[in-house]
Write a protein that holds these residues in place. Sequence first.
Motif, PDB file in Angstrom:
ATOM      1  N   LEU A 105       0.829  -1.203   0.000  1.00 25.83           N
ATOM      2  CA  LEU A 105       0.000   0.000   0.000  1.00 25.83           C
ATOM      3  C   LEU A 105       0.866   1.256   0.000  1.00 25.83           C
ATOM      4  O   LEU A 105       1.992   1.252   0.524  1.00 25.83           O
ATOM      5  CB  LEU A 105      -0.916   0.001   1.227  1.00 25.83           C
ATOM      6  CG  LEU A 105      -2.067  -1.000   1.182  1.00 25.83           C
ATOM      7  CD1 LEU A 105      -2.761  -1.089   2.536  1.00 25.83           C
ATOM      8  CD2 LEU A 105      -3.062  -0.608   0.096  1.00 25.83           C
ATOM      9  N   ARG A 149      -7.022  11.721  -5.494  1.00 20.53           N
ATOM     10  CA  ARG A 149      -6.533  10.342  -5.625  1.00 20.53           C
ATOM     11  C   ARG A 149      -5.595   9.987  -4.478  1.00 20.53           C
ATOM     12  O   ARG A 149      -5.723   8.938  -3.844  1.00 20.53           O
ATOM     13  CB  ARG A 149      -5.805  10.166  -6.965  1.00 20.53           C
ATOM     14  CG  ARG A 149      -5.287   8.750  -7.197  1.00 20.53           C
ATOM     15  CD  ARG A 149      -4.333   8.685  -8.381  1.00 20.53           C
ATOM     16  NE  ARG A 149      -3.105   9.446  -8.138  1.00 20.53           N
ATOM     17  CZ  ARG A 149      -2.097   8.994  -7.402  1.00 20.53           C
ATOM     18  NH1 ARG A 149      -2.157   7.795  -6.834  1.00 20.53           N
ATOM     19  NH2 ARG A 149      -1.018   9.748  -7.232  1.00 20.53           N
ATOM     20  N   TRP A 176      -6.310   7.180  -1.438  1.00 21.13           N
ATOM     21  CA  TRP A 176      -5.414   6.051  -1.168  1.00 21.13           C
ATOM     22  C   TRP A 176      -4.784   6.161   0.223  1.00 21.13           C
ATOM     23  O   TRP A 176      -4.500   5.144   0.867  1.00 21.13           O
ATOM     24  CB  TRP A 176      -4.328   5.952  -2.244  1.00 21.13           C
ATOM     25  CG  TRP A 176      -4.818   5.165  -3.424  1.00 21.13           C
ATOM     26  CD1 TRP A 176      -5.144   5.635  -4.654  1.00 21.13           C
ATOM     27  CD2 TRP A 176      -5.049   3.760  -3.457  1.00 21.13           C
ATOM     28  NE1 TRP A 176      -5.580   4.620  -5.461  1.00 21.13           N
ATOM     29  CE2 TRP A 176      -5.530   3.448  -4.759  1.00 21.13           C
ATOM     30  CE3 TRP A 176      -4.920   2.729  -2.524  1.00 21.13           C
ATOM     31  CZ2 TRP A 176      -5.871   2.151  -5.133  1.00 21.13           C
ATOM     32  CZ3 TRP A 176      -5.261   1.435  -2.904  1.00 21.13           C
ATOM     33  CH2 TRP A 176      -5.731   1.151  -4.193  1.00 21.13           C
ATOM     34  N   THR A 198      -4.828   3.247   3.018  1.00 19.73           N
ATOM     35  CA  THR A 198      -3.631   2.837   3.750  1.00 19.73           C
ATOM     36  C   THR A 198      -3.838   2.947   5.260  1.00 19.73           C
ATOM     37  O   THR A 198      -3.228   2.190   6.030  1.00 19.73           O
ATOM     38  CB  THR A 198      -2.430   3.697   3.324  1.00 19.73           C
ATOM     39  OG1 THR A 198      -2.211   3.525   1.921  1.00 19.73           O
ATOM     40  CG2 THR A 198      -1.160   3.305   4.065  1.00 19.73           C
TER      41      THR A 198
END
Length: 314
Positions: free
Chosen positions: A154, A245, A249, A253
């Motif tokens: 990740l 984006r 993410w 994570t």
Amino acid sequence: MDKNHFLIRKLSVDDLDQYDRLLRYAFQVTEGALQESGWEDEDIRQSKFPILARASVLGCFDGESLVSQFAVYPVKMNIHSVIYPVGFVTSVATYPEYAGMGLMSRLMKQSLTDMRERGRTLALLYPYSIPLYRKRGWEIISDKMSYRIRDVQLPRHVDAPGYVRRVPEESPDLMHLHARFAQQTHGCLFRNRLAWDEYWRWDVDDEVVAMYYDAADEPQGYLVYLLKREIFKIKEMVYLNDEARRGMWDYVTAHYSMVTEVSGCNYTNHSLAFTLEDSDIRETVQPYVMARIVDFAAFIMSYNFAEASSGDAI
């Protein structure tokens, strides 16, 4: 059996029971499976009312019995920055004892004729058999990428100026953001109320919507996911810019200690592996949507050749 023996007509809410029975038989939807997903029988029946009321559903009848059906949802699609009215085909089903009689071909031809008369120059569908639809003039226009990322792969934490908040499925921010995304994204469908209902129809109650807001409290991205058995399953990630984006993410994570894997779907022109430090992830590409031009003259008159020269599909 004489083909003239069959009657083709548009279905109404009065045909709900037969429509429901044919769908369940064709797609093997059992009562047990529905109950496991949290659905009650009457809930499913009621959810079909908007389809028959707002979509165009043609049925083929043997006497009083519905034996084949073909539904078309009216939606809009961004094709190289031109908004096209299109028809999305779904609920295609025929009882097996009536297979091979040409009933589905008759329904398809009539539906395509109806779409053309309504000004819908393009038809779309998710194919259950690519060779079958290809022989009837349909072709693949997009791929879907499925991916699996191990927890150790990740992205690292990054500082984003905005923040993430979980929101309800009915959030106006969610619907407005998707409309903005569709306005600027080639190949994206605009979701009307009927499309949003279908989007959520078979989902479980544990699914979560997380929204990324920038420093000015404006929504810039969202994530629809399910966290189950240490797997973070992404149904959809939408973002309007790279900040969103990265922020989305970073939110994924943040679940590092709770998951062993992140899985989901993406589109082949959105390179996920390129954005990861460890790009050795598992990705599978498969055909996704097929299309057929319904009215070539009308379609080509609106086509944006200048933008299409970039090489994207359609």
